[in-house]
Scaffold this motif. Sequence first.
Motif, PDB file in Angstrom:
ATOM      1  N   GLN A 178     152.589  69.864 -51.299  1.00  0.00           N
ATOM      2  CA  GLN A 178     152.718  71.305 -51.534  1.00  0.00           C
ATOM      3  C   GLN A 178     153.975  71.852 -50.861  1.00  0.00           C
ATOM      4  N   LYS A 179     154.301  71.338 -49.688  1.00  0.00           N
ATOM      5  CA  LYS A 179     155.501  71.776 -48.975  1.00  0.00           C
ATOM      6  C   LYS A 179     156.757  71.332 -49.729  1.00  0.00           C
TER       7      LYS A 179
ATOM      8  N   ASP B 293     160.936  74.601 -55.512  1.00  0.00           N
ATOM      9  CA  ASP B 293     160.709  75.778 -56.354  1.00  0.00           C
ATOM     10  C   ASP B 293     161.709  76.877 -55.990  1.00  0.00           C
TER      11      ASP B 293
ATOM     12  N   GLN C 299     158.241  80.666 -55.200  1.00  0.00           N
ATOM     13  CA  GLN C 299     157.896  80.814 -53.783  1.00  0.00           C
ATOM     14  C   GLN C 299     158.649  79.760 -52.961  1.00  0.00           C
ATOM     15  N   TRP C 300     159.980  79.888 -52.900  1.00  0.00           N
ATOM     16  CA  TRP C 300     160.804  78.865 -52.252  1.00  0.00           C
ATOM     17  C   TRP C 300     160.514  78.797 -50.760  1.00  0.00           C
ATOM     18  N   ASP C 301     160.337  77.560 -50.266  1.00  0.00           N
ATOM     19  CA  ASP C 301     160.098  77.306 -48.838  1.00  0.00           C
ATOM     20  C   ASP C 301     161.285  76.493 -48.316  1.00  0.00           C
ATOM     21  N   PRO C 302     162.237  77.129 -47.617  1.00  0.00           N
ATOM     22  CA  PRO C 302     163.456  76.435 -47.190  1.00  0.00           C
ATOM     23  C   PRO C 302     163.289  75.554 -45.953  1.00  0.00           C
ATOM     24  N   SER C 303     162.081  75.444 -45.409  1.00  0.00           N
ATOM     25  CA  SER C 303     161.918  74.750 -44.126  1.00  0.00           C
ATOM     26  C   SER C 303     162.349  73.281 -44.158  1.00  0.00           C
TER      27      SER C 303
ATOM     28  N   GLY D 216     157.105  73.393 -52.817  1.00  0.00           N
ATOM     29  CA  GLY D 216     157.602  74.704 -52.400  1.00  0.00           C
ATOM     30  C   GLY D 216     159.100  74.687 -52.118  1.00  0.00           C
ATOM     31  N   PHE D 217     159.593  73.583 -51.566  1.00  0.00           N
ATOM     32  CA  PHE D 217     161.028  73.450 -51.303  1.00  0.00           C
ATOM     33  C   PHE D 217     161.811  73.343 -52.608  1.00  0.00           C
TER      34      PHE D 217
ATOM     35  N   ASN E 208     153.685  66.296 -47.133  1.00  0.00           N
ATOM     36  CA  ASN E 208     152.812  67.285 -47.743  1.00  0.00           C
ATOM     37  C   ASN E 208     153.375  67.682 -49.106  1.00  0.00           C
TER      38      ASN E 208
END
Length: 148
Positions: free
Chosen positions: A27-28, A34, A38-42, A31-32, A25
């Motif tokens: 976008q995911k 960034d 809007q950081w997404d650490p998943s 996000g990681f 994905n």
Amino acid sequence: MLFKFVSLLSGLLFGLGMMISGMVNPQKVIGFLDLFGQWDPSLAFVMGGALMVFIPGYFLVIKPQKSPRLAATFNFSTPSKADTKLLTGSALFGVGWGLAGICPGPAITLLGSGSMTIATFIISMLAGMFIVQVGTKASSSFRAHTIR
């Protein structure tokens, strides 16, 4: 034949894991990457999980063996010094990954989705690889002729 089956099964399992984890994905992934927005650490947990499987496997299975069971030799890369070619390629890969939110492995997995965006990405990636290969051969040939 067994080697090809194990390779196919491994590739399918890897692709399935990328789809389940969200690594396909864009976008995911963006996000990681960034870190200051809007950081997404998943995805860090996905990479951590992969390392938790790989590291014990490497030291318990691969390291003690002289050769693999389904091939003639192990295919490990040899360490080399960081040169301009490596640094430029790494920078281009990183910029492309950050802009598109996708890298070659997930892109190949997504190719089955029928997305024209992914098909364009793959075609562009292959064109870039071809250009680099032709440029490298031309550069080597030029150097060989000028040295004589």
